[in-house]
Design an enzyme around this catalytic site. Structure first.
Site, mmCIF file in Angstrom:
data_model
loop_
_atom_site.group_PDB
_atom_site.id
_atom_site.type_symbol
_atom_site.label_atom_id
_atom_site.label_comp_id
_atom_site.label_asym_id
_atom_site.label_seq_id
_atom_site.Cartn_x
_atom_site.Cartn_y
_atom_site.Cartn_z
ATOM 1 N N LYS A 255 1.772 -14.823 -32.067
ATOM 2 C CA LYS A 255 2.988 -15.082 -32.833
ATOM 3 C C LYS A 255 2.648 -15.060 -34.320
ATOM 4 O O LYS A 255 1.574 -15.512 -34.735
ATOM 5 C CB LYS A 255 3.545 -16.446 -32.420
ATOM 6 C CG LYS A 255 4.935 -16.749 -32.931
ATOM 7 C CD LYS A 255 5.478 -18.025 -32.300
ATOM 8 C CE LYS A 255 6.878 -18.352 -32.766
ATOM 9 N NZ LYS A 255 7.412 -19.554 -32.103
ATOM 10 N N SER B 77 11.682 -19.118 -30.087
ATOM 11 C CA SER B 77 11.420 -18.232 -31.196
ATOM 12 C C SER B 77 10.232 -17.291 -30.988
ATOM 13 O O SER B 77 10.034 -16.381 -31.791
ATOM 14 C CB SER B 77 11.195 -19.063 -32.464
ATOM 15 O OG SER B 77 10.088 -19.926 -32.293
ATOM 16 N N SER C 280 10.088 -22.867 -27.609
ATOM 17 C CA SER C 280 9.937 -21.470 -28.007
ATOM 18 C C SER C 280 8.949 -20.654 -27.205
ATOM 19 O O SER C 280 8.789 -19.468 -27.465
ATOM 20 C CB SER C 280 9.540 -21.389 -29.471
ATOM 21 O OG SER C 280 10.680 -21.590 -30.240
#
Ligand code: GLN
Length: 441
Positions: free
Chosen positions: A38, A113, A137
């Site tokens: 990420k 996310s 997330s």
């Protein structure tokens, strides 16, 4: 093992799904395995923006501990995955950069996310992706993209090198199409790191088989589900029973209060974390130096923060202001304690708490654009409780909707009890027929 991937293919896949913001310049075909991370985890010499325009141009001089440990294990970092700006979102559509597309239907969101991470885990063969969860997330996008995802206990994996969202909530974990990768790579990343004191007070993660015998399904966790999610979840419960696992319905009243408490705690912390982005140290720095310093700071923050980041700065600053903090911030901390107590009570008699991961399947982009901020906050009511409790949790694929989109269910175990989740994922994988998306590039 050698890596069977070319840059041309990587670029072509990325053009279709937009999972990566930054990519490696060449493929290391001799590496042991490929991974992605990420984009809020710092990676040496590879741009790291956390989904924000304000960080464009930021090339860290160091690796996050989690990335460093994956590289030491022989991993080749293919790219940095697209995400909601600083982790603020549920669909990855709050990105200031590229918005990843769901590999099962490119008109739909990947979830958020860590949307790009779930997308990469679903699309690439033998690939594992690092995600970060503050309020869900990892599990949300894992569920929307039909992969396994796990956030370990808070403190299990060092957060050194993580661009913080909410420091008391952030956890680094793994997304993969293969259940066994959760055990393998969380073990690689876990353990003490003097650069993150929270990681230094944990019991050791001993790699053991620990089979799940009983799960508790909170009645509050099966309210408000779409028809498809409800029926996939009920079928999964029957499968679990067939596997010899006891299923019991329980009351968990605190579930209803977790979501509002979370948005107070998370935005309070986020609003202080974002104070450092002022156009001086990281990313964008080309400003008008003749301005007074506060005008200079505001000019950057107004131009480069997205709407959701601004909303959270306002909300989080308000909830911890003198005169309001007892009513909001302190109250939310009390709710957090009640949620933890509720988990402890239930987990004294059961190995895990189980509910669907998300109340619906991955929505279409045009439907998301009609949702209010509150609508999207509400969508997190099932993933948030385990996150504010700091308990390890995992989403496993458990079915497909009438729209063909994946559905996930989320197991929550007690603090430091990751082994029961690892073993559950491995047992479930033998029973469940996972559909990989068709990638014709
Ligand atoms: N959707 C939640 C939020 O917007 C959770 C995001 C996260 O875990 N980073 O805060």
């Amino acid at each position: 093992m050698s890596i069977d991937m070319t840059m041309e293919r990587m670029r072509a896949i990325n053009d279709r799904y937009l999972m990566f913001h930054a990519m490696a310049e060449s493929v290391d075909t001799d590496a042991g395995f490929t991974f992605s991370a990420k984009d809020n985890l710092t990676s040496k010499d590879m741009e790291t923006c956390a989904g924000s325009k304000i960080l464009i141009g930021y090339k860290p001089v160091f690796d996050a501990t989690s990335i460093a440990r994956m590289r030491e294990e022989g991993g080749f970092l293919m790219g940095k995955t697209n995400m909601d700006e600083f982790g603020f979102g549920t669909f990855s559509t709050n990105s200031g950069l590229e918005v990843p597309r769901n590999p099962h239907d490119v008109e739909r969101a990947c979830g958020g996310s860590s949307g790009g991470s779930a997308c990469a885990a679903a699309v690439f063969e033998d690939h594992v992706s690092l995600g970060v969860s503050t309020g869900g997330s990892i599990c949300c996008p894992a569920s929307f993209c039909g992969v396994y995802g796990m956030a370990p206990t808070y403190g299990r994996v060092s957060r050194y090198g993580l661009i913080d969202y909410g420091n008391s909530l952030d956890k680094i974990g793994i997304l993969s199409a293969k259940a066994g990768d959760l055990r393998r790579y969380i073990n690689v990343m876990a353990g003490k790191d003097p650069k993150d004191p929270t990681s230094c007070v944990q019991p050791e993660l001993k790699n053991e088989e620990r089979s799940m015998k009983s799960v508790a399904v909170p009645k509050e966790g099966i309210e408000g589900l779409s028809k498809d999610v409800e029926s996939a979840f009920n079928n999964a419960l029957e499968d679990l029973k067939r596997m010899g696992i006891d299923v019991e319905y329980v009351d968990m009243p605190s579930l209803r209060f977790a979501m509002p408490a979370y948005y107070v705690l998370a935005t309070s912390e986020a609003s202080t974390n974002l104070a450092r982005y002022v156009g001086m140290r990281y990313g964008q720095q080309e400003g008008d130096l003749s301005l007074k310093f506060d005008d200079y700071f505001s000019s950057f923050r107004s131009e480069y923060f997205g709407d959701e980041a601004k909303r959270r700065i306002l909300l989080g600053t308000y909830t911890r202001m003198a005169g309001f903090r007892d009513r909001y911030y302190a109250k939310a901390l009390q709710v957090r304690k009640v949620v933890i107590d509720d988990y402890k009570r239930i987990l004294a008699d059961h190995d895990a708490v189980l509910a669907p991961t998300m109340p619906f399947t991955a929505p279409r982009f045009d439907d998301i654009s009609k949702m209010s901020a509150l609508d999207s906050y509400k969508a997190d009511y099932l993933t948030i409780p385990a996150n504010i409790a700091g308990t390890p949790h995992m989403s496993v694929p458990c079915g497909y909707g009438s729209d063909g989109m994946p559905i996930g269910m989320q197991f929550v175990a007690d603090h430091w009890d990751e082994n029961v989740l690892f073993t559950m994922a491995e047992d479930w994988e033998k029973e469940f027929d996972l559909r990989r998306p068709e990638v014709t590039i």
